[in-house]
Design an enzyme around this catalytic site. Structure first.
Site, PDB file in Angstrom:
ATOM      1  N   GLU A  44     -22.652  68.926 -37.485  1.00  0.00           N
ATOM      2  CA  GLU A  44     -23.960  69.001 -38.122  1.00  0.00           C
ATOM      3  C   GLU A  44     -24.436  70.459 -38.227  1.00  0.00           C
ATOM      4  OE1 GLU A  44     -28.301  66.970 -36.992  1.00  0.00           O
ATOM      5  OE2 GLU A  44     -26.780  67.272 -35.441  1.00  0.00           O
ATOM      6  N   LYS A 111     -29.121  62.945 -43.530  1.00  0.00           N
ATOM      7  CA  LYS A 111     -29.422  62.318 -42.234  1.00  0.00           C
ATOM      8  C   LYS A 111     -30.655  61.427 -42.360  1.00  0.00           C
ATOM      9  CE  LYS A 111     -29.909  63.769 -37.361  1.00  0.00           C
ATOM     10  NZ  LYS A 111     -29.863  64.948 -36.472  1.00  0.00           N
ATOM     11  N   CYS A 163     -25.288  62.592 -36.097  1.00  0.00           N
ATOM     12  CA  CYS A 163     -25.879  62.766 -34.760  1.00  0.00           C
ATOM     13  C   CYS A 163     -26.863  61.649 -34.390  1.00  0.00           C
ATOM     14  CB  CYS A 163     -26.534  64.141 -34.648  1.00  0.00           C
ATOM     15  SG  CYS A 163     -26.769  64.696 -32.924  1.00  0.00           S
TER      16      CYS A 163
END
Length: 612
Positions: A44, A111, A163
């Protein structure tokens, strides 16, 4: 499904190091190509680094990141690469993974969930993307899909959980990816290091692979990127609820590529190390990255002979040892950016001597035992060692105040004042040594002392960085015993024989830390409930009276003391030097636990203890 070779690449990046960050990405791609990798996933925010903080909010910073992506795309011939970067669309910034296939940007995944607990403040910078939503994004004169995407490669259907996406239970994107029948999920992450956190990740990745019936590949950032958080560079692969591959954590390398065939069989699995090893390795790497990224020439440490400063001295020595072991002597020296020289057959000791300067700053209240402890440890490590008395400075300050107020200071009436002036008098001269050496001054406070303010502001809290401020004293005392044996540090024998004491009162007053405060294991238990779990004083009492063999009235006294001192000393915690996040929580108001500087100090809550 075809058996292809995939890889995760961990990177040690630095915010605003545009050239260095892109160079490390390219080198990892080159290595992957040489290893015949077909699908490569970076962590990320790999292009910018995760720790860019409010730079993400600017207009120019995401634009510069996008320009770096443009530079990277032509480099990705003959390979598919996923790389993380921030992208601004109008007034919103998104945390994304760009998917490049054979030098062509195929799409950008955004995300969907932001990390907002503990050390993370992602909602300050990023906007979460909505599930199922896909838009068109203009890039290099073409339109590419942007949003909730999946991709295909040689019959393999794959997608991403970025994540925090993976930690959101029933809401996580993995369920929708499973409905789309993906064969592989990548999890590119910037997940901060904490001791034994790897066990949580292992469980998550294994359960995810079973739950979604797919291969699950996790890739994390590496190193002390921006000052406080350390990333461990973990790369994991799992299938059917079983771990298939794992690398060793916390490398000193600029990057690591871990490749594996997408087959349901175990490959190389590095062992999970004990907590004590993790603490040493993470601290050593954190110190090395802080040293070289700050462009400093070494460290200076006020070495008292006690547990805290001795721990830090060992960690600096371990930095040298572990760095040489992994990078080689020439590699370590080159990467440090410091003109170090080795002329003996003891390179580790010789380099410690050039990188670590220590000083024992005694007073008439100091003992021979602590001087001997400090001197013995420094010699065993090869650190440069000085010793001097600060009695003259303490007397000078004291006499000036006595003359001003018209009376003598006494231990009976002025105990705290007379203690603090000794600790503060050590600060200016040790700072001089740091300045002379263009070095970082290492502050020696630990987390337990930070809890209750058992530290002198502008004294033992002085420093450029505070390596152990996020670790409790009970752990440190036990770690030193472990380190003496397991790290082969015989110089710790004298340290481990001492009872922790500030040595600020006259020797005949037999000062010890636990006598001033309370037993360190009790502080740890109160802190665990009060700070980590955010429990009230009453809750803490009810829970600990069942767990600890302590008289109830004594326990109440400890709890009252903790909460009162905690509240009174928030201003100190606001001023502590930057510290590494090493445990599951810390007390740094800039990264984990915010608390008002001024408050009612739990007065009414503590009064409830007297009613039971």
């Amino acid at each position: 499904m075809a058996s292809i070779k995939i890889a995760g690449a961990t990177l040690n990046q630095t915010p605003l190091d545009w050239t260095g960050n892109l160079d490390r990405i390219k080198k990892a791609i080159e290595q992957s190509k040489a290893d015949e990798v077909e699908l490569l996933c970076f962590p990320e925010l790999a292009i910018t680094g995760y720790g860019a903080e409010d730079l993400f909010l600017s207009y120019w910073f995401p634009q510069r990141a996008l320009a770096q992506l443009e530079n990277l795309v032509p480099f990705c011939t003959g390979i598919t690469v996923a790389v993380g970067l921030p992208i601004r669309i109008e007034d919103k910034v998104y945390n994304t993974m760009a998917l490049i296939e054979n030098a062509e940007l195929k799409g950008i995944v955004a995300k969907q969930f932001m990390a907002i607990d503990g050390v993370h403040y992602e909602f300050r910078w990023f906007t979460p993307w909505l599930a199922h939503e896909i838009i068109s994004f203009a890039f290099m004169g073409q339109e590419v899909p942007f949003g909730d995407l999946t991709f295909h490669h040689k019959g393999i259907h794959y997608g991403f959980e970025i994540c925090e996406d993976a930690w959101r239970g029933k809401s996580r994107p993995g369920y929708r990816l499973c409905q789309r029948k993906v064969d592989l999920i990548f999890n590119p992450s910037a997940s901060h290091f904490a001791m034994k956190k790897t066990l949580e990740r292992k469980d998550l990745i294994e359960q995810s692979s079973l739950l979604f019936d797919c291969f699950y590949c996790y890739v994390n950032l590496l190193g002390n990127e921006a000052g406080r958080m350390i990333f461990d560079g973990e790369i994991l692969l799992a299938k059917n609820g079983e771990l298939l591959a794992r690398n060793q954590l916390l490398s000193f390398e600029d990057f690591q590529v871990r490749s594996f065939y997408l087959e349901n069989k175990k490959q190389e699995i590095a062992p999970i190390q004990p907590k004590e090893w993790e603490f040493a390795q993470a601290s050593a790497l954190g110190l090395f990255d802080y040293l070289r990224k700050s462009k400093s020439r070494g460290f200076v440490l006020s070495l008292s002979g006690g547990a805290d400063s001795s721990t830090i001295a060992i960690l600096v020595a371990e930095m040298v040892k572990r760095g040489i072991d992994e990078l080689g002597l020439d590699g370590f020296i080159s990467k440090s950016g410091i003109p170090l020289t080795v002329q003996s057959n003891q390179p580790e000791k010789e380099l410690v001597g050039q990188l670590l300067v220590t000083a024992y700053q005694g007073t008439r209240n100091s003992s021979f035992d602590t001087l001997h402890s400090a001197q013995t440890l420094a010699k065993s490590l090869g650190a440069k060692f000085y010793s001097w008395s600060i009695d003259e400075e303490v007397d000078s300050y004291t006499e000036k105040i006595e003359k001003a107020i018209g009376r003598k200071l006494t231990w009976e009436q002025d105990d705290l004042t007379l203690q603090n002036i000794q600790a503060r008098s050590r600060s200016p001269i040790i700072w001089m040594l740091a300045n002379l050496n263009n070095a970082l001054l290492l502050s020696t406070s630990n987390r337990s002392e930070g809890d209750v303010g058992y530290a002198t502001m502008d004294g033992d809290t002085s420093g450029s960085i505070s390596p152990i401020a996020a670790v409790d004293k009970h752990f440190i005392l036990n770690w030193l015993l472990w380190a003496e044996k397991n790290l082969d540090r015989p110089g710790l024998a004298a340290v481990n024989a001492l009872t922790p004491t500030a040595e600020l009162r006259p020797i005949e007053r037999t000062q010890t830390d636990e006598k001033d405060l309370m037993p360190y294991p009790v502080i740890v238990e109160i802190e665990r409930l009060a700070i980590r779990d955010r429990r009230s004083p009453l809750d803490v009492f009810y829970l600990l009276r069942e767990e600890l063999p302590i008289d109830e009235e004594i326990l109440k006294g400890y709890i009252k003391k903790f909460f009162r001192l905690w509240s009174r000393n928030q201003w100190k915690r606001e001023r502590f030097a930057p510290s590494f996040h090493l445990d599951e929580f810390n007390i740094d108001p800039k990264t984990w636990y915010r608390f008002p500087i001024l408050s009612g100090g739990y007065q009414e809550e503590l009064e409830q203890l007297d009613q039971i």
